[in-house]
Design a protein around this motif. Structure first.
Motif, PDB file in Angstrom:
ATOM      1  N   TYR A 162       5.001  -6.999  10.951  1.00  0.00           N
ATOM      2  CA  TYR A 162       5.621  -8.202  10.392  1.00  0.00           C
ATOM      3  C   TYR A 162       6.922  -8.465  11.132  1.00  0.00           C
ATOM      4  O   TYR A 162       7.463  -7.589  11.818  1.00  0.00           O
ATOM      5  CB  TYR A 162       5.868  -8.064   8.882  1.00  0.00           C
ATOM      6  N   ARG A 170       9.235 -14.839   6.680  1.00  0.00           N
ATOM      7  CA  ARG A 170       8.692 -13.565   7.171  1.00  0.00           C
ATOM      8  C   ARG A 170       7.252 -13.801   7.618  1.00  0.00           C
ATOM      9  O   ARG A 170       6.433 -14.338   6.874  1.00  0.00           O
ATOM     10  CB  ARG A 170       8.747 -12.495   6.090  1.00  0.00           C
ATOM     11  N   TYR A 208       6.488 -16.344   3.102  1.00  0.00           N
ATOM     12  CA  TYR A 208       5.580 -15.625   3.976  1.00  0.00           C
ATOM     13  C   TYR A 208       4.707 -16.620   4.748  1.00  0.00           C
ATOM     14  O   TYR A 208       4.089 -17.509   4.161  1.00  0.00           O
ATOM     15  CB  TYR A 208       4.718 -14.652   3.174  1.00  0.00           C
ATOM     16  N   HIS A 210       1.520 -16.718   7.318  1.00  0.00           N
ATOM     17  CA  HIS A 210       0.436 -15.803   7.663  1.00  0.00           C
ATOM     18  C   HIS A 210      -0.770 -16.571   8.163  1.00  0.00           C
ATOM     19  O   HIS A 210      -0.770 -17.802   8.275  1.00  0.00           O
ATOM     20  CB  HIS A 210       0.063 -14.954   6.439  1.00  0.00           C
ATOM     21  N   ARG A 224       3.967 -19.214   0.078  1.00  0.00           N
ATOM     22  CA  ARG A 224       3.438 -18.743   1.360  1.00  0.00           C
ATOM     23  C   ARG A 224       2.845 -19.930   2.110  1.00  0.00           C
ATOM     24  O   ARG A 224       2.538 -20.976   1.512  1.00  0.00           O
ATOM     25  CB  ARG A 224       2.367 -17.665   1.157  1.00  0.00           C
TER      26      ARG A 224
END
Length: 260
Positions: A162, A170, A208, A210, A224
């Motif tokens: 990460y 992140r 987040y 992703h 996210r």
């Protein structure tokens, strides 16, 4: 301001288009984050890895994290591992649905992917072969050891799980186990997780960003952002930008807001 690109899956033309869109947006020299899964399913995985490595070597502010498909490539070449407990279907990495054969073909210049042996591997059940046959795995693994450069393997092995980015962002490939400290997250969760993550709607300790779970288009879920727009399945690779005020996707018409 920084840019991000979701799962590439060996798609050369789509990555070139994403770079062009970022350049047109004024981001040629801006930080760029890749969320992993650079390889498999597409035909140009070796080129994708080399291109990102070359960009980093040239001093571009490019950052990349490890994806589960990148790890599967590394583990096959170094250890002959094709079966992963996280794959509930029990398909091997070299099954055509996972795309490992195409990744190996990208390293083995001139190989005929339609050769009967490759078809038998891709469609083992139809041809009466065991996809976990030690003899078959050994043959492909030996060929891969000769074809995949050591610097590619070393680069993959050193990819972080990460990365933190400005303004509380992140990057992680698949997600996290909610309510577990980052120091206690497992590699398996960070690059494979879906259950307990995709349905988690409470606030998190960061925003987040992703990939891993393919959608029809990147989506902002509030806590996210999933940037995997399904390039591995033939859909466009959609770059995104955070400009300090919010997130936007990019296409030939310019920016479009990416909001919850």
């Amino acid at each position: 301001m920084f840019y991000a690109i979701g799962d590439i899956h060996g798609q050369k033309a789509q990555l070139e288009r994403a770079f062009a869109l970022i350049d047109a947006d004024g981001g040629a020299d801006a930080p760029l984050y890749f969320v992993g899964d650079l390889v498999d399913r597409g035909w140009d995985s070796a080129w994708v890895i080399q291109t990102i490595m070359d960009g980093q070597a040239a001093g571009k502010p490019w950052h990349c994290i490890l994806g589960n498909h990148d790890l599967m490539l590394h583990q096959f070449v170094t250890a002959g591992n094709v079966v992963h407990p996280e794959i509930l279907s029990r398909k091997s990495w070299l099954h055509h649905r996972l795309g490992g054969c195409r990744t190996l073909a990208s390293y083995m210049g001139g190989i005929d992917i339609d050769h009967p042996e490759w078809i038998s591997w891709d469609h083992a059940n139809e041809h009466g072969l065991d996809p976990a046959s030690p003899e078959l795995i050994a043959a492909f693994s030996d060929a891969a050891k000769m074809a995949v450069p050591a610097d590619h393997l070393n680069w993959i092995a050193n990819l972080p799980l990460y990365l933190d980015a400005p303004d509380g962002h992140r990057f992680v490939h698949a997600g996290i186990r909610p309510n577990v400290a980052m120091a206690d997250q497992t590699r398996s969760d960070l690059i494979w997780i879906r259950d307990g993550w995709l349905d988690y709607t409470a606030d998190l300790d960061a925003m987040y960003v992703h990939g891993h779970t393919a959608l029809d288009f990147p989506q902002h879920h509030g806590n996210r952002i999933n940037l995997d727009g399904g390039a591995g399945y033939g859909r466009p690779l959609v770059p995104a930008v955070y400009d300090g005020t919010g997130w936007f996707t990019l296409d030939e018409a310019g920016r479009a807001p990416l909001r919850p």
